[in-house]
Design a protein around this motif. Structure first.
Motif, PDB file in Angstrom:
ATOM      1  N   VAL A   1      58.989  63.239 105.468  1.00 23.01           N
ATOM      2  CA  VAL A   1      60.449  63.255 105.645  1.00 23.01           C
ATOM      3  C   VAL A   1      61.095  62.366 104.582  1.00 23.01           C
ATOM      4  CG1 VAL A   1      62.364  62.696 107.171  1.00 23.01           C
ATOM      5  CG2 VAL A   1      60.290  63.649 108.129  1.00 23.01           C
ATOM      6  N   GLY A   2      60.575  61.137 104.456  1.00 22.46           N
ATOM      7  CA  GLY A   2      61.144  60.185 103.502  1.00 22.46           C
ATOM      8  C   GLY A   2      61.127  60.717 102.084  1.00 22.46           C
ATOM      9  N   LEU A   3      59.963  61.256 101.689  1.00 22.99           N
ATOM     10  CA  LEU A   3      59.830  61.718 100.304  1.00 22.99           C
ATOM     11  C   LEU A   3      60.698  62.952 100.043  1.00 22.99           C
ATOM     12  CD1 LEU A   3      56.021  61.164  99.740  1.00 22.99           C
ATOM     13  CD2 LEU A   3      57.918  59.724  99.054  1.00 22.99           C
ATOM     14  N   LEU A   4      60.728  63.871 101.022  1.00 20.50           N
ATOM     15  CA  LEU A   4      61.580  65.066 100.852  1.00 20.50           C
ATOM     16  C   LEU A   4      63.049  64.663 100.760  1.00 20.50           C
ATOM     17  CD1 LEU A   4      60.213  67.801 103.283  1.00 20.50           C
ATOM     18  CD2 LEU A   4      60.496  67.997 100.815  1.00 20.50           C
ATOM     19  N   LEU A   5      63.413  63.692 101.572  1.00 19.00           N
ATOM     20  CA  LEU A   5      64.802  63.227 101.580  1.00 19.00           C
ATOM     21  C   LEU A   5      65.152  62.628 100.223  1.00 19.00           C
ATOM     22  CD1 LEU A   5      67.166  62.941 103.531  1.00 19.00           C
ATOM     23  CD2 LEU A   5      66.424  60.604 103.944  1.00 19.00           C
ATOM     24  N   ALA A   6      64.241  61.810  99.713  1.00 15.67           N
ATOM     25  CA  ALA A   6      64.482  61.211  98.400  1.00 15.67           C
ATOM     26  C   ALA A   6      64.677  62.302  97.356  1.00 15.67           C
ATOM     27  CB  ALA A   6      63.306  60.313  98.033  1.00 15.67           C
ATOM     28  N   LYS A   7      63.817  63.309  97.406  1.00 18.69           N
ATOM     29  CA  LYS A   7      63.909  64.393  96.435  1.00 18.69           C
ATOM     30  C   LYS A   7      65.238  65.120  96.554  1.00 18.69           C
ATOM     31  CE  LYS A   7      61.082  67.168  94.844  1.00 18.69           C
ATOM     32  NZ  LYS A   7      60.132  68.221  94.548  1.00 18.69           N
ATOM     33  N   CYS A   8      65.632  65.400  97.784  1.00 20.87           N
ATOM     34  CA  CYS A   8      66.819  66.239  97.945  1.00 20.87           C
ATOM     35  C   CYS A   8      68.082  65.457  97.620  1.00 20.87           C
ATOM     36  CB  CYS A   8      66.839  66.876  99.321  1.00 20.87           C
ATOM     37  SG  CYS A   8      67.885  66.082 100.469  1.00 20.87           S
ATOM     38  N   LEU A   9      68.085  64.145  97.917  1.00 22.41           N
ATOM     39  CA  LEU A   9      69.273  63.355  97.574  1.00 22.41           C
ATOM     40  C   LEU A   9      69.425  63.253  96.060  1.00 22.41           C
ATOM     41  CD1 LEU A   9      69.259  60.524 100.237  1.00 22.41           C
ATOM     42  CD2 LEU A   9      70.654  62.587 100.144  1.00 22.41           C
ATOM     43  N   ARG A  10      68.282  63.241  95.385  1.00 26.63           N
ATOM     44  CA  ARG A  10      68.333  63.137  93.930  1.00 26.63           C
ATOM     45  C   ARG A  10      68.957  64.406  93.333  1.00 26.63           C
ATOM     46  NH1 ARG A  10      62.982  61.362  90.726  1.00 26.63           N
ATOM     47  NH2 ARG A  10      63.274  59.420  91.836  1.00 26.63           N
ATOM     48  N   ARG A  11      68.884  65.475  94.098  1.00 32.85           N
ATOM     49  CA  ARG A  11      69.402  66.737  93.572  1.00 32.85           C
ATOM     50  C   ARG A  11      70.804  67.039  94.093  1.00 32.85           C
ATOM     51  NH1 ARG A  11      64.635  70.071  95.574  1.00 32.85           N
ATOM     52  NH2 ARG A  11      65.875  71.908  95.046  1.00 32.85           N
ATOM     53  N   SER A  12      71.527  66.007  94.510  1.00 33.79           N
ATOM     54  CA  SER A  12      72.876  66.204  95.052  1.00 33.79           C
ATOM     55  C   SER A  12      73.735  67.018  94.088  1.00 33.79           C
ATOM     56  CB  SER A  12      73.551  64.863  95.293  1.00 33.79           C
ATOM     57  OG  SER A  12      72.807  64.133  96.218  1.00 33.79           O
ATOM     58  N   ARG A  13      73.577  66.714  92.801  1.00 32.41           N
ATOM     59  CA  ARG A  13      74.437  67.385  91.830  1.00 32.41           C
ATOM     60  C   ARG A  13      74.150  68.879  91.779  1.00 32.41           C
ATOM     61  NH1 ARG A  13      74.232  64.331  86.531  1.00 32.41           N
ATOM     62  NH2 ARG A  13      74.577  62.624  87.980  1.00 32.41           N
TER      63      ARG A  13
END
Lengths: 435, 401
Positions: free
Chosen positions: A326-338
């Motif tokens: 969950v943590g790692l996926l969240l980090a990945k997806c937040l990084r792709r906000s743009r």
């Protein structure tokens, strides 16, 4: 649409290889550990005789004196029966079939010059054992109730003993030397090794593992001085030479009761029997118990504690792996906000973004499942090389194979929910402005 | 180090911060209990046993003609004494850890009750030397006592017994056990000696209270004696056990003979315990690794996200050390919160296990112990990303993000 999301997911996963590998590896380890232990747990807590178990019951009575109870708390009904009680219950013929069981280590002496004697697991039992437990016969058949009464020295041997001593040929009618007495072989069993060995509980043998080597009529074997592996005495007259009359318990009794009416009738009979024994002065308490096969196994906690602890631990570990994902996926997806902002601005709905991220999580789940399956095979291989008696049983079946992927997919989708939700609530405007 | 700005920043990243805390809490809870289980099992594996474990070998003879035992056993013992390197031999009915328990309750008064299952050992002449028992009080059996004592229905027909130190304390607390009478039902035996604690035949079955509860009776050669104890120097034992098994195999052609060193018997008894220990260790290591990599992943992401802020801080005068410290302190705070949650969870799990499994209460020091372990893991995991953060040059601040 799904194809497009799949493509996006694969691109995204390729972009950050280290993170992707980390997620897949963690998930795979969690899956590997939990499915391995779950496989062992289900194997060990399985139904030994699925077609028959609901009809098989284990009666218990309590011949112990009140002031020296069988268990410390005084609550448990003794596990085993004395010879007198077992025979009384058998001779009453109140069940469709009934068999008393004791285990013994018996010495087998090959009749070939120069071959060494060896010890093997033996069962001392009565005639109904074979039809009641549906044992398959390669050659011949079991003995009869008349053989029991006449103390016939006959034997049923297991297929592997027949292979070892007679080269697999039909050995019915030949003699086998057991504990320095000659027994006539009347039957050869096919493969028969129910797991757990439900009939062996508390009789001094293993609860799992390969089946017995020889089966002997209880009275006939006792006439040849074959001793049971387990006996517990409840009174001062515990003469080992005369186990049949001694105040000791050493037999398990199984009865077959096909319907609910038979069960309640047998319960009534058992209760009356105990009261009658109290009246006769043989018992001090009229406590009885009648458990069906599966509840007997459950109540006696036949599955080793260690196996249950391992399974609990493995699922704790899987939970940690899921939180980690969950943590790692969240980090990945937040990084792709743009990127999400752009997609949203171009018309992708929240649902589309949600679906896209769930597909990505699912891909990780599938990959984790495949790798996890390798870990499961490795784990089961490891368990097969452990010294535990159930080691050889640890094999993956189709159900568990499928279940591995179900667990992997469910775990990854659960892990993907939070990141996907965070992704789909990203407001597009600020993301575009910052760019 | 100022904590407030860190807390302010964590408040903005509530979900990732909570995830790290949760992961650390779960890891801490599992670690505490797993390490406790490992500790218990390692203690079991190393349970002391006051016999000469290194020098003893045991040759088991099963299925010999019981009627000939009276003449076979002395002959076999004489033959075993003839093997080079053998210092003592004796025949006994069973051995500690042989998984073949003969249990009986013993009490200090006739017809009393006991909840402890005591392991019963019948030893033949010279059994004390062969086993290497340690006499603490009184004396061993003398020759008459060996010669006169038989065995009937699991009970000694003699009049004397040796007890272990544990049983002496349990049955006669605060008194000397010597000269006291040991009872089973109405039958009594006089205690002539107290020996150091020897393990039960199956301590897992006997549990803690019966682990060292053993009684020794003398026995003249009897068919129940299936174990020949052969003592030698440790370096000779492999050869001695091989020779001894060969000698007895030749002397008892109808029987099944098997020789083992006592060290081998002990390993065999604890083999499943041992493999459980290794499995638990493996789970702990892998779990800590997964947790550490989770922290590395999330912190790296944070560092990447905050490059601009780091650049600004560096541009307005923060040193590399300050940046490192920022991430390390942040991790320390998250770990602390996680560990506190984890200790509560660990305690809860322990209570659950105590109710449903044979588990003891976890001593308090396991909690801070695994807390420290997770702090260390956290700091090690954050070191790499923190260094990368510290390497961000101040010039980043001047670029647009």
């Amino acid at each position: 649409m799904f194809g497009y999301y799949l493509d996006l997911a694969l691109r995204s996963l390729r972009r950050n290889k280290v993170l992707t590998t980390l997620m897949i590896l963690a998930l795979a380890l969690g899956i590997g550990a939990s499915i391995t232990t779950l496989t062992v747990l289900t194997l060990l807590s399985g139904d030994p005789l699925p077609q028959k178990s609901s009809q098989l019951f284990y009666p218990q009575v309590d011949p112990y004196p009140k002031d020296r109870p069988f268990s410390r708390s005084g609550e448990k009904v003794p596990w085993l029966l004395s010879y007198v009680d077992a025979m009384n219950l058998i001779h009453a013929h109140k069940a469709e079939r009934q068999a008393a069981v004791a285990l013994s280590q018996v010495k087998l002496t090959p009749q070939v010059q120069g071959e060494k004697s060896f010890y093997a697991d033996g069962v001392l039992t009565t005639a109904d054992f074979f039809p009641m437990f549906d044992t398959p016969f390669q050659y011949g058949a079991g003995w009869t109730a008349a053989d029991d009464e006449s103390r016939a020295q006959v034997a049923v041997i297991a297929g592997f003993v027949n292979d070892k001593l007679f080269g697999g040929a039909n050995s019915v009618g030949r003699m086998i030397r057991i504990e320095d007495h000659d027994f006539r072989i009347i039957g050869v069993l096919g493969r028969w090794a129910p797991q757990p060995r439900f009939y062996a509980l508390h009789l001094g043998g293993r609860n799992y593992g390969k089946g017995e080597a020889v089966f002997l009529p209880l009275q006939g074997a006792r006439a040849a001085d074959v001793m049971p592996s387990m006996m517990m005495s409840y009174g001062p007259s515990s003469d080992m030479q005369h186990l049949e009359t001694s105040q000791s318990i050493w037999l398990g009794l199984w009865v077959q009761l096909p319907g609910a009416a038979d069960v309640s009738a047998y319960k009534l009979f058992l209760g009356n029997y105990a009261q009658q024994q109290v009246a006769l002065g043989r018992f001090q308490q009229s406590r009885v118990a009648l458990s069906d096969l599966m509840s007997w196994l459950r109540d006696q906690q036949v599955v080793p504690d260690d196996v249950r602890l391992q399974a609990g631990l493995a699922f704790g570990f899987l939970l940690i792996c899921v939180v980690n994902t969950v943590g790692l996926l969240l980090a990945k997806c937040l990084r792709r906000s743009r990127e999400i902002g752009v997609r949203r601005a171009l018309g992708a709905s929240r649902g589309a973004i949600f679906a896209q991220f769930l597909v990505e999580a699912g891909v990780i789940g599938l990959a984790g499942g495949v790798l996890g399956l390798l870990f499961v095979l490795l784990g089961l291989w490891g368990i097969r090389h452990q010294p535990a008696p159930y080691a050889s049983l640890a094999l993956l079946d189709v159900q568990m194979f499928v279940f591995t992927f179900v667990v992997a997919l469910v775990a990854s989708l659960i892990a993907g929910l939070l990141p996907a939700w965070r992704a789909c609530v990203v407001a597009p405007a600020p993301q575009l402005k910052a760019a | 180090m100022e904590i407030r700005p860190i807390l302010a920043s964590l408040r903005k990243h509530r979900i990732p911060a909570l995830l790290i805390m949760l992961e650390i809490a779960l890891a801490c809870a599992v670690l505490c209990n797993a390490v406790f289980m490992i500790g218990q099992r390692v203690t079991d594996i190393h349970l002391p046993n006051a016999i000469d474990e290194d020098g003893i070998s045991v040759v088991t003879v099963n299925g010999a003609d019981p009627k000939l035992a009276g003449s076979d056993i002395p002959r076999n013992l004489a033959a075993l004494r003839g093997i080079a390197g053998v210092t003592a031999v004796a025949a006994v009915t069973s051995m500690p850890l042989d998984q073949n328990p003969a249990l009986s309750p013993f009490t200090a008064t006739p017809d009393a009750k006991s909840t402890v299952n005591t392991s019963v050992y019948f030893i033949g002449s010279g059994g004390e030397q062969a086993l290497g028992l340690h006499l603490l009080e009184g004396r061993y059996f003398n020759a008459d006592e060996y010669a006169d004592s038989g065995l009937q229905d699991f009970h000694s027909t003699g009049h004397v017994a040796l007890v272990t130190q544990s049983d002496a304390h349990r049955l006669w607390p605060g008194q000397s056990a010597l000269g006291k009478t040991l009872y089973t039902n109405a039958t009594g035996w006089t205690v002539v000696g107290v020996v150091a604690d020897m393990l039960a035949q199956d301590p897992k079955f006997n549990r803690a209270e019966g682990r060292y509860s053993s009684v020794f009776f003398p026995l003249h050669p009897d068919a129940m004696m299936g174990d020949y104890v052969v003592r030698s120097a440790q370096r000779d034992r492999e050869r001695v056990v091989r020779d001894a098994a060969q000698v007895l195999d030749k002397l008892q052609p109808g029987a099944v003979v098997e020789g083992k060193t006592y060290a081998g018997m002990r390993d065999e008894y604890f083999a499943t315990t041992n493999s459980m220990v290794w499995m638990l260790v493996l789970v702990c290591v892998v779990m800590l690794a997964v947790t550490a990599f989770g922290i590395v992943g999330l912190t790296s992401f944070w560092v990447g996200q905050r490059r601009r802020q780091i650049g600004i801080r560096r541009a307005v005068g923060a040193t590399r050390g300050h940046i490192m410290q920022y991430f390390q302190t942040e991790n320390f705070l998250l770990s602390t919160a996680g560990v506190v949650m984890g200790m509560a969870m660990a305690f809860g799990i322990n209570l659950y296990l105590m109710r449903h499994y044979e588990m003891m209460r976890m001593p308090w020091y396991y909690l801070p112990g695994s807390a420290v372990a997770l702090w260390v893991v956290g700091q090690l995991a954050v070191f790499g990303p923190a260094r990368r953060a510290a390497a961000v040059p101040p010039v980043v601040a001047t670029r647009s993000a």
